[in-house]
Scaffold this active site. Structure first.
Site, PDB file in Angstrom:
ATOM      1  N   ASP A  92       0.344   5.220   1.344  1.00 38.14           N
ATOM      2  CA  ASP A  92      -0.596   6.006   2.153  1.00 38.14           C
ATOM      3  C   ASP A  92      -1.215   7.164   1.388  1.00 38.14           C
ATOM      4  O   ASP A  92      -0.714   7.546   0.332  1.00 38.14           O
ATOM      5  CB  ASP A  92       0.154   6.609   3.341  1.00 38.14           C
ATOM      6  CG  ASP A  92       0.119   5.683   4.521  1.00 38.14           C
ATOM      7  OD1 ASP A  92      -0.626   4.694   4.478  1.00 38.14           O
ATOM      8  OD2 ASP A  92       0.856   5.950   5.491  1.00 38.14           O
ATOM      9  N   ARG A 115       0.850  -1.196   0.000  1.00 41.19           N
ATOM     10  CA  ARG A 115       0.000   0.000   0.000  1.00 41.19           C
ATOM     11  C   ARG A 115       0.878   1.236   0.000  1.00 41.19           C
ATOM     12  O   ARG A 115       1.943   1.231   0.609  1.00 41.19           O
ATOM     13  CB  ARG A 115      -0.821   0.050   1.287  1.00 41.19           C
ATOM     14  CG  ARG A 115      -1.791  -1.041   1.441  1.00 41.19           C
ATOM     15  CD  ARG A 115      -2.533  -0.837   2.742  1.00 41.19           C
ATOM     16  NE  ARG A 115      -2.027  -1.721   3.784  1.00 41.19           N
ATOM     17  CZ  ARG A 115      -2.469  -1.707   5.031  1.00 41.19           C
ATOM     18  NH1 ARG A 115      -3.401  -0.838   5.390  1.00 41.19           N
ATOM     19  NH2 ARG A 115      -1.994  -2.541   5.913  1.00 41.19           N
ATOM     20  N   ARG A 132       8.942   7.375   6.163  1.00 45.95           N
ATOM     21  CA  ARG A 132       8.654   8.710   6.691  1.00 45.95           C
ATOM     22  C   ARG A 132       9.303   8.906   8.071  1.00 45.95           C
ATOM     23  O   ARG A 132       9.707  10.011   8.425  1.00 45.95           O
ATOM     24  CB  ARG A 132       7.143   8.937   6.724  1.00 45.95           C
ATOM     25  CG  ARG A 132       6.581   9.055   5.297  1.00 45.95           C
ATOM     26  CD  ARG A 132       5.094   8.856   5.218  1.00 45.95           C
ATOM     27  NE  ARG A 132       4.382   9.911   5.913  1.00 45.95           N
ATOM     28  CZ  ARG A 132       3.058   9.939   6.056  1.00 45.95           C
ATOM     29  NH1 ARG A 132       2.320   8.957   5.538  1.00 45.95           N
ATOM     30  NH2 ARG A 132       2.482  10.916   6.694  1.00 45.95           N
TER      31      ARG A 132
END
Lengths: 251, 251
Positions: B51, B49, B194
């Site tokens: 985000d 995935r 991140r």
């Protein structure tokens, strides 16, 4: 006092610079921000309108204010009330005779292409072209530079006294897949840079010849193969003024 | 047959890759495009995935189809039904055992900063930082490279068997005002890149020391100064697979 603002914006979400009913425009957003700070309903005068979707790296506008804020402080104060896609780069005091519009001596626009396949991450500030023939674009640019009646590069709907303008230079630079056309002139007609970019592209695509570009400039009659290219590729880079009208805060 | 897609997208307008109720996601938009072409309701399996707001230059996904379309033609067919911010870069047939998710060997993400003043025209794909100390970021990167239990760099809410991952390399490049951090690893936990970018920035800002980075990796306890940086700076650049599972159309 009169304040000059230098402004950067991503025009994608705006219906251009100039205020109009039922649309969100850059001018309106900045005037609203100034109102929030000063309580004054000012009118911003820009160097010129930019169309819906056109970006700016160095738009210039002025306004008059009685607010007790030092000229260079307007920058941060206004920025604190602006969305991320509009930003004041500089605020400074100018003479009362200074006009962002009428005192402008030179403007530079950039029209940006990217070559190769369509790319979502390159789409926002550039127009896709499968291929560009930079050599023939440069030849075409030479024909356009100079003082001409540019009425063939002007969309109808503008009411100007004269369609004679001087293009000082057209520079074409390549940086990886990006090809930028920088056009500097003493002023531009409505859609003129987008027509110039469209003419360069039509020559690159061999849809028109250099001879036909000369004829268009001479006759003022635009060939159908020349269309104004998409707004998203266009950025107002710089507006230049005589230095003497800008006051020095530090004196 | 099983089709592997390589996909580029600007994630700004999407609630991430994965389908979820009442949100527009990249997966849903591509599955809808495939339905328009084949009439089949396929399920796309991605390498992982991304985000909300995260971009991709080389996301990979696979799906199974009975449609009578040659594998390389899916690219243009699907693109004809996609918005400008999503684009299929390549479509090819793969073995039935190939999984975009489980066959992935290596992934590379880019986290992009720009330094200096805030700029609307740089905001979309990069995070603004007043200043970055590249030298100390490179020192910090050296501490993170290798096999570690990265649980300190994982947001809660993920249910993985193990939080041990290997980061093969972290490269930091400067291009004008843009500073890119390229992180390559065998897999990444939720928000891991991140957090890595946030750690490099915290070291650059002298909010944490290199010693504390080592301690975080050892203890698994994250310091408060380390936060996952904004999604907009993050792009999934590349997913790598064993070559042998990709079929050659031309054979």
């Amino acid at each position: 006092m009169r304040i000059k603002l230098t402004i950067e914006y991503d025009g994608t979400e705006y219906a251009g610079w100039q205020i109009q009913p039922n649309e969100i425009t850059v001018q309106q957003v900045i005037e609203t921000a100034i109102f929030k700070i000063t309580g004054e309903q000012v009118t911003l005068t820009a160097s010129g309108r930019t169309d819906a979707g056109v970006h700016a790296k160095g738009q210039v506008a002025h306004f008059d204010t009685n607010a007790n804020i030092s000229p260079d402080r307007f920058k941060n104060a206004i920025n604190s009330k602006l969305p991320n896609d509009i930003r004041i780069l500089k605020s400074e005091e100018v003479d009362g005779e200074f006009s962002a519009r009428y005192s402008a001596k030179k403007k530079t626009y950039e029209y940006r292409f990217y070559i190769g396949e369509k790319s979502p991450l390159k789409e926002r500030y550039a127009l896709n072209a499968e291929y560009l023939d930079i050599k023939s674009m440069k030849k075409c640019a030479k024909k356009i530079v100079g003082e001409h009646d540019f009425k063939c590069f002007c969309s109808s709907g503008s009411s100007v006294k004269t369609t004679v303008r001087t293009v000082y230079s057209i520079k074409i630079n390549r940086d990886g897949d990006f090809i930028s056309v920088f056009v500097t002139g003493n002023g531009f007609l409505y859609n003129m840079v987008r027509y110039i970019a469209g003419t360069l592209k039509a020559v690159s695509d061999k849809k028109i010849s250099l001879k036909e570009v000369e004829e268009m400039l001479f006759s003022g009659v635009r060939l159908n193969a020349v269309t104004p290219l998409s707004a998203k590729g266009l950025t107002l880079k710089k507006v230049e003024y005589d230095k003497k009208q800008i006051k020095n805060d530090k004196k």
